[in-house]
Design a protein around this motif. Sequence first.
Motif: not given
Length: 493
Positions: A132-153
């Motif tokens: 589950s961690a591997v599955r969810f890690f991939v999703v969090c990584a994509v959200l990081q790229l799309l949302v959190f990195d541009p907002l410097h979070i």
Amino acid sequence: MSQPVIVIITIAAYFVLLMIVSYFASRGSDNSTFFTGNRRAPWPIVAFAMIGAAISGVTFISVPGMVAAKGYSYLQMVLGFIVGYFAIAFVLVPMFYRRNLISIYGYLEQRFGTSSYRSGAWLFFVSKMLGSAVRFFVVCAVLQLLVFDPLHIPFTFNVIVTIALIWLYTVQGGVKTVIWTDTLKSFCLIMSVILCIYFISQNLEFSFSDLTTAIASHPTSQMFFFDDPKAATYFWKQFLAGVFMAIAINGLDQDMMQRNLACSDSRKSQKNMIVSGILQFFVIALFLLLGTMLVIFLDRTGTPMPAKSDETFGLVAFHPSMPVIVGILFVLGLVAAAYSAAGSALTSLTTSYTVDILQAHKTKEGDALTRTRKGVHLAMSVIMGLVIIAFYYLSEEDAISAVYTLASYTYGPILGLFVFGMAHKRPVHDRLVPLVCVLAPGLSWVLQWGLHRLFGYETGFELLLINAAITYIGLWLLCIGKHNDTTAAKVTA
């Protein structure tokens, strides 16, 4: 409208819908509702929900991305899944209902003893937490790229917020909530993929005839691989691995079986298993068709393939030439897959730890059991978040392969335990079973390494079978000197 804003609005809208479904599903819930859904779930709803249950954020991202390197070879394994689902329906489901089990690993206690029971429960705990961690890690990584990195979070904050949202909608209703949210998830996933294929084909100015011709003639659409038995994509390796992988990660997994055991009787649960298994083939095929369309789009637009195949879908969805709706559909499908998969994993981990490891249902009841269950649920959420953060820098292969590789090591001993228990009446030295369950994955890794080093043989997902076979042999050796007497476990399948 900026990309981060689009993603945030889409996530917020889906979460509101998720909470509405969760509210109505969890009304009047108690511990029985959390663990078994009161055994009142309608089988057609469970069957449709199971489509979404088998599709995580990893499937949504990784399956279309793997097409460029592996074609449609994954469907060979999915064909094996269907056979595995039939085996689950007609062998395991009746047995679990006959024994009226809350946790399926209770069978191991009845058949072998307490040590075997605890071994199965701990193997599931490790398997589900890592998978589950591997599955969810991939999703969090994509959200990081799309949302959190541009907002410097930072990534850690991303994980904390996401896990907190999932904990919030699963804490009360348990498996009943999971079934209904999985139904919502299945609908969102299927519609997202179909509409993404449509909008990409529109962007490429393809008619329906052009679309079918382009996909059929594209080299990535090869499904069957019979030429090289040493390759990981060889048909019989994939098909047989699919049969036993389905049995292991569906029939012998508390997360998946918790949904099936929510039906009122075994016949309805069997219908659910068969229908969902067949439907899963067509849904996975849709993801692979989408993968070919992604490759065609990148070729036509001159866009280089991303370094990691898991980034392909997101790259195309947010391409400047694509309409905003494609990005919204991508985020909707991704979040739907991720939230439901992580929610069901937390529910099953909570059930297994509370029932199998703590055995709180035997010593507590009412409010005391509820407090224990909620405490465990919170602890599982924290542990999953920590494991996801630990995975952040580790995985370089496509995530779907990482998930099944982990499953081959951790579910192999579970498969071996159940197969031996159902095939033989002979008792074993129960106290030594944990040793066998630890040694089997280690010996499997050594054998995998030796086959590759000495013969150039590339071990694929059949590693699960090797692992289960070593466990089976180990259990057979533990029978030596052990006789059927009054202290031996005499309950058989």
